[in-house]
Design an enzyme around this catalytic site. Structure first.
Site, PDB file in Angstrom:
ATOM      1  N   THR B  37       0.813  -1.213   0.000  1.00 27.97           N
ATOM      2  CA  THR B  37       0.000   0.000   0.000  1.00 27.97           C
ATOM      3  C   THR B  37       0.855   1.276   0.000  1.00 27.97           C
ATOM      4  O   THR B  37       0.496   2.267  -0.617  1.00 27.97           O
ATOM      5  CB  THR B  37      -0.932  -0.035   1.227  1.00 27.97           C
ATOM      6  OG1 THR B  37      -1.844  -1.112   1.043  1.00 27.97           O
ATOM      7  CG2 THR B  37      -1.700   1.254   1.398  1.00 27.97           C
ATOM      8  N   HIS B  46      -0.414  14.974   6.716  1.00 29.09           N
ATOM      9  CA  HIS B  46      -1.594  15.754   7.067  1.00 29.09           C
ATOM     10  C   HIS B  46      -1.273  16.763   8.153  1.00 29.09           C
ATOM     11  O   HIS B  46      -0.388  16.566   8.978  1.00 29.09           O
ATOM     12  CB  HIS B  46      -2.736  14.831   7.468  1.00 29.09           C
ATOM     13  CG  HIS B  46      -3.269  14.058   6.302  1.00 29.09           C
ATOM     14  ND1 HIS B  46      -4.022  14.653   5.317  1.00 29.09           N
ATOM     15  CD2 HIS B  46      -3.125  12.763   5.932  1.00 29.09           C
ATOM     16  CE1 HIS B  46      -4.322  13.742   4.395  1.00 29.09           C
ATOM     17  NE2 HIS B  46      -3.781  12.589   4.745  1.00 29.09           N
ATOM     18  N   ARG B 332      -6.467   0.714   1.301  1.00 26.38           N
ATOM     19  CA  ARG B 332      -6.403   1.117   2.703  1.00 26.38           C
ATOM     20  C   ARG B 332      -6.981  -0.037   3.521  1.00 26.38           C
ATOM     21  O   ARG B 332      -7.953  -0.671   3.101  1.00 26.38           O
ATOM     22  CB  ARG B 332      -7.256   2.349   2.955  1.00 26.38           C
ATOM     23  CG  ARG B 332      -7.044   3.490   1.974  1.00 26.38           C
ATOM     24  CD  ARG B 332      -8.193   4.460   2.165  1.00 26.38           C
ATOM     25  NE  ARG B 332      -8.124   5.620   1.296  1.00 26.38           N
ATOM     26  CZ  ARG B 332      -8.639   5.667   0.072  1.00 26.38           C
ATOM     27  NH1 ARG B 332      -9.217   4.599  -0.445  1.00 26.38           N
ATOM     28  NH2 ARG B 332      -8.580   6.765  -0.636  1.00 26.38           N
ATOM     29  N   ILE B 356      -4.616   0.803   9.562  1.00 23.04           N
ATOM     30  CA  ILE B 356      -3.862   2.055   9.392  1.00 23.04           C
ATOM     31  C   ILE B 356      -4.210   2.676   8.048  1.00 23.04           C
ATOM     32  O   ILE B 356      -3.463   2.593   7.082  1.00 23.04           O
ATOM     33  CB  ILE B 356      -2.344   1.817   9.536  1.00 23.04           C
ATOM     34  CG1 ILE B 356      -2.039   1.038  10.825  1.00 23.04           C
ATOM     35  CG2 ILE B 356      -1.604   3.146   9.540  1.00 23.04           C
ATOM     36  CD1 ILE B 356      -2.473   1.722  12.108  1.00 23.04           C
TER      37      ILE B 356
END
Lengths: 123, 514, 414
Positions: B37, B46, B332, B356
């Site tokens: 991923t 973020h 995800r 996660i």
């Protein structure tokens, strides 16, 4: 009893659908062409189709390249193309090679040679 | 001490633990770290205001956010605090933006501010003219997630961790202690025996292909396979689902079309489809967010493509599908309740890191610290090494240097005089360095050096990269893969007829129509 | 750290365009002509185009790609062109400074009186056509496969599907077959083939390889390596026919022959203008771009179907680049694309020169027995016009002299 074989004209992008009516080898009629070139092509393609063979053969000791490009010196009978390719597939050519050098002499029944199409220096 | 899973979380944990006097091993089923991923991650750090109060996501997002500057400085991966802008597309978005701002401020995220129409036009002139309000967050950044994985793992290895790549864990058995160290010390409780199957070793006897790793402590950071690994150890997790995200990368021609990451207003399950100015100057758009039932569903779809480009029109109208140079998708892992699960399983000494999803990348360094402290609670002694080396030598990025720097480098080092990837101006020196740093596959080279990542997508440099992999690793061209396993690139030519003594096998030319 | 050199004409790229431009520059009287090529040997893509069909116009005989390359290499060397191989051009600016990098010389800056851009094109890739599905190994452009097979001696797989019926796709269908790879079929999204009939006959019909028109690859299957593709018929808007069930084809290779894109990233550093219709620079009748002293030719300028036209255009570019220092009267006629015309190179003409001018056009739709108009001044009957084939028009000086200054619309009519 006449038969009909169709060909796609390769003279220009129009791609006329050419029809050859024939009895065995004997051509009775050719239709579908828009110009003289189409007619000639159909006749040739029906009676004696030929191709220039281009392929590669294994190259030993060549600088930068592993395959030697080759071609038949003249167009060969279409039916002999697979035969030539088969013969070439088993060959190994040793560098150096000059452009035009005969790689396979008399590759066809009518004695056409296969020649190298590039120079290759030794590595 | 074993870490299962070499995504960004596993790599961050491995690197964090490599500070201490431990025997560390990482088990990763793919050919290189970050190939699951993490490789398809949006690469956003973020800002710290997204997660709701009281959630692990919220806390670790902000903690993690603040750790990236130091990590990037130590490890040299691409990272830039470009800031983000969450835009209101509808009047009902305004209260959501207000809530985001308040929740960030409560957590101490600095600089959150509402921008009016004029500020938006001045700062981001390419945004859709209908956008009149946006929440600005200067603490947001972008990172190259795969580079983060590579360098974290590389640094951990430099500090003694062992990387077992293409090793897929197939069973975990808890046994009573036996004398693993050979020092007669058996008084430390139970042990985990982890069996891992080595990929790519087809044809070898089963016993050669299976490797046994014995560990006193285990971290399960297996990403999409976290529940499977948990079940092997008898430490079942609550239900996990996968939510696929498709991303589309655009040509560098569009560099500067946005300066900051552009977010729409978030929904409960997704932060939406974004416009991301990546560290490398490309623009990335996506991701979608759709549940999928297959843990290896990484297909891009016509619907996903349409959805992304249709939506992006509402954010930045000048972006067109014509500029697309790459497409990919990642999964995800989502746990029930949407929050992270980071806890010690009841069987003890087995820490699980599950679910996660976003902001997992941002949180990864904070997750690593939290995992270390959970392990300590379980009795793992964390004694710092005297000789821990936190930094990697900075990588050369020839294409990003000034002409003067390029000239100096080329003058001093002949290996930087030969360009391999012409779209990204990657030199032979960089390719060779990447192979020395652990690249084993074409994708490994691509994600380390950008060779093949540009607009021609490897059309020109693939053969050169293969030749260098072959030369440096001493393997034949036919053994080179895109990303390990069965992802071979070329095969050899058929054996000539004479050599194999069979007829007909060779000559497809026989098929010629007469 | 870096050395500074000077030359009259610098040619960027040593494919057919670059070699001919360098030769043209020598013929035009340039003293020092330097050609930069990033490969070990100049000649470009011709080395891997081992098939015949090159040179019918220029040499009046049919040559293979390597033979065509060799002739130009020999001529360029004989004319005194300095060929710098393994030399990568990092940058070009509007003042005609070319920055190169090579193992032999490190970084060099060349101050040039004129620069000819001849960087060629790159192939369109899977993301450019948005083919959905997984992303396994085994999806590659036809040109990359051609290099693997013809130069390096490897095969891209055992069973291939080819998407795109342009000449590269057709040629590769035959090559792979001759080398022992099974070619399941060639798929073309358009309702008509992209390549020459000659290649359809000699590359597909000869080997019984089917060509499926109005069909595209709608899904790629396989985790590590391609395991198959799904093909689906498309409607007139090139979208999958609603409700049509795709057909799964088992294969380990998908070759893409879906078009070329002029490689103008270096060109743009000079600030020159591009024509969206061609993807290449806007050029005058002398092949000069909108930046004085910078010329362009070959596939970097517009995508060609025949190498002979590349040669012709590049000789013009080189010849004028050689005289770039002299003052010239600028063109006074601007060609405007009218109905039926997809692209047109060059973009301007001069009505004050005593030479023929050649215009290369592409049309939008197939047409037969049509007329090509240059304003109301000049028209030419065409027996046919096809989008895949360049229409080459020569205009004699006496006709040009009739052309008025200003905009001149080029259009097709029945």
């Amino acid at each position: 009893m006449s038969e009909v074989t169709n060909y796609l004209c390769i003279g220009c992008p129009i791609g006329c659908r050419l029809t050859v009516e024939h009895e065995g080898e004997q051509i009775k009629d050719i239709t579908g062409f828009a110009c003289r070139r189409g007619r000639d092509f159909a006749e040739k393609e029906h009676t004696d189709p030929r191709r220039v063979v281009t392929t590669t053969v294994t190259l030993a000791g060549g600088q930068n390249i592993a395959r030697l490009p080759v071609k038949s010196e003249k167009p060969v009978r279409k039916s002999e193309v697979p035969v030539i390719c088969q013969k070439l597939q088993n060959m190994v050519v040793q560098a150096p090679v000059r452009i035009g050098q005969v790689v396979l002499p008399g590759a066809t029944s009518d004695g056409i040679n296969v020649v190298a199409t590039r120079h290759v220096a030794t590595s | 001490m074993a870490v299962i899973g070499g995504g960004v979380v596993g790599c961050a944990i491995l690197r964090e633990l490599s500070r201490y006097r431990l025997r560390l091993v990482l088990l990763e089923k793919e050919a290189e770290v970050g190939f699951g991923t993490s490789k398809s991650n949006s690469g956003i750090i973020h800002a710290g205001h997204h997660g709701a109060a009281g959630t692990l996501k919220g806390r670790l997002e902000w903690e993690g956010n603040q750790m990236w500057d130091q990590l990037a400085a130590e490890l040299g991966f691409g990272f830039r605090r470009c800031g983000e802008l969450t835009v209101a597309l509808r009047p009902e978005d305004l209260p959501v933006l207000q809530q985001l701002k308040e929740q960030g401020e409560a957590r101490g995220v600095p600089g959150l501010a509402f921008w009016d129409k004029e500020t938006i036009r001045r700062e981001e002139p390419n945004l859709h003219p209908a956008i009149e309000v946006a929440l600005y967050a200067p603490t947001s950044g972008v990172v190259n997630p795969y580079e983060a994985c590579f360098t974290l793992a590389q640094n951990a290895a430099m500090n003694g961790a062992e990387l077992l790549l293409e090793h897929e864990v197939v069973s975990i058995t808890k046994v009573e202690d036996r004398d693993v160290d050979g020092n007669g010390d058996t008084g430390n409780g139970p042990l985990f025996v982890i069996r891992a199957r080595r990929q790519g070793g087809e044809g070898e006897a089963e016993r050669v292909r299976v490797r046994e790793v014995v560990a006193r402590y285990v971290v399960n950071a297996a990403g999409t396979a976290v529940a499977q690994v948990a079940a092997m150890a008898g430490a079942a997790l609550p239900p996990i689902i996968w939510r696929k995200g498709e991303e589309y990368l655009l040509d560098k021609r569009l560099v500067g079309i946005v300066k900051r990451t552009i977010f729409p207003c978030p929904t409960p399950t997704s932060k939406g489809i974004l416009v991301i100015p990546t560290c490398d100057g490309t623009i990335m758009v996506g991701p979608t967010a759709h549940e999928t039932r297959h843990s290896d569903d990484r297909a891009t779809t016509f619907d996903g493509f349409s959805e992304v480009f249709a939506f992006v029109q509402k954010l930045v109208p000048a972006i067109s599908p014509r500029d697309c140079i790459a497409q990919f998708a990642g999964l995800r892992t989502v746990a029930e309740g949407e929050d992270f699960i980071i806890e010690t399983a009841p069987i003890g000494r087995f820490v699980q890191v599950a679910g996660i999803q976003s902001p997992g990348l941002t949180a990864a360094p904070a997750i690593a610290r939290m995992v270390a402290s959970l392990l300590e609670d379980e009795g793992l002694r964390l004694t710092e090494k005297d000789d821990f080396r936190p930094t990697l030598p900075p990588p050369v990025r020839f294409g990003q240097l000034s002409p003067e720097e390029q000239a100096a480098l080329a003058a001093a080092h002949p290996e930087y005089r030969c360009i391999v990837c012409r779209c990204e101006n990657v030199t032979e020196g960089e390719i060779v360095a990447a192979i020395k740093a652990g690249a084993r596959t074409l994708d490994g080279l691509k994600f380390r050096t950008r060779a093949g990542m540009g607009r021609c997508q490897g059309g020109f440099c693939t053969t050169r990269c293969m030749e260098l992999l072959s030369r440096e690793l001493g393997i034949p061209m036919t053994a080179i893969t895109k990303r390990g396993g069965g992802s071979w690139i070329v095969t050899g030519r058929p054996v000539p007829v004479g050599d194999q003594g069979a007829e007909g096998e060779m000559s497809s030319a026989n098929h010629m129509r007469m | 750290m870096q050395t500074t050199c000077a030359c009259d004409v610098a040619v960027v790229g040593g494919g057919p365009a670059g070699l001919a431009a360098a030769l043209g520059a020598k013929e035009g009287g340039a003293a020092r002509v330097v050609l930069f090529d990033r490969e070990k040997e100049a000649g470009g893509i011709l080395w891997q185009c081992i098939h015949a069909g090159f040179g019918l116009h220029h040499f009046k005989e049919e040559l293979t790609g390597p033979e065509y390359a060799q002739r130009f290499l020999d001529q360029a060397r004989a004319a005194g062109v300095e060929i710098m191989t393994e030399t990568f051009v990092l940058g070009i600016d509007a003042d005609r400074r070319v920055r190169t990098l090579s193992p032999a010389h490190g970084m060099q800056v060349w101050e040039c009186k004129a620069v000819v851009l001849a960087m060629g094109a790159r192939e369109r890739t899977r993301p450019a056509i948005h083919t959905p599905g997984t992303r396994p190994a085994g999806v590659m452009t036809a040109g990359l496969a051609q290099k693997l097979v013809n130069i390096m001696g490897f095969l891209p797989g055992r069973r291939a599907v080819i998407l795109g019926s342009g000449d590269i796709g057709l040629i590769m269908a035959r090559r792979l077959t001759l080398e022992g790879v099974e070619v399941e079929g060639v798929y073309e999204i358009m309702p008509h083939p992209g390549g020459l009939n000659r290649n359809i006959v000699q590359c597909l019909h000869d080997y019984d390889i089917p060509l499926h028109l109005s069909t595209t690859v709608s899904w790629v299957h396989g985790r590590d390596r391609v395991e198959g593709v799904t093909v689906t018929p498309v409607d007139s808007r090139l979208q999958p026919v609603p409700g049509a069930k795709g057909r799964f084809i088992s294969c380990d290779t998908l070759l893409l022959a879906v078009g070329l894109i002029p490689e103008n990233e270096l060109s743009l550093q000079t600030g020159l203008a591009l024509d969206p219709a061609t993807g290449g620079p806007v050029v005058s009748s002398t092949m000069e771009t909108t930046v004085p002293g910078i010329y362009a030719c070959g596939n970097v300028l517009h995508i060609h179907d025949l190498v002979d036209y590349v040669t012709e255009e590049a000789m013009v570019a080189g010849w004028y680049a050689a005289g770039a220092v002299d003052g010239r009267r600028p063109d006074t006629i601007r060609l405007v694309r009218g109905p039926g015309i997809a692209s047109c190179v060059p973009h301007t003409l001069s009505n004050r020169v005593e030479r023929e001018q050649v215009i290369y056009l592409r049309v939008r739709q197939p047409m037969e027995n049509c007329r090509l108009h240059f304003g109301e001044v000049f028209e030419r009957r065409l027996r046919y016009a096809f989008p895949a084939e360049t229409v080459r028009v020569t205009i004699k000086p006496e006709v040009l002299a009739e052309f008025p200054d200003g905009d001149l619309t080029v259009y097709l009519s029945e």
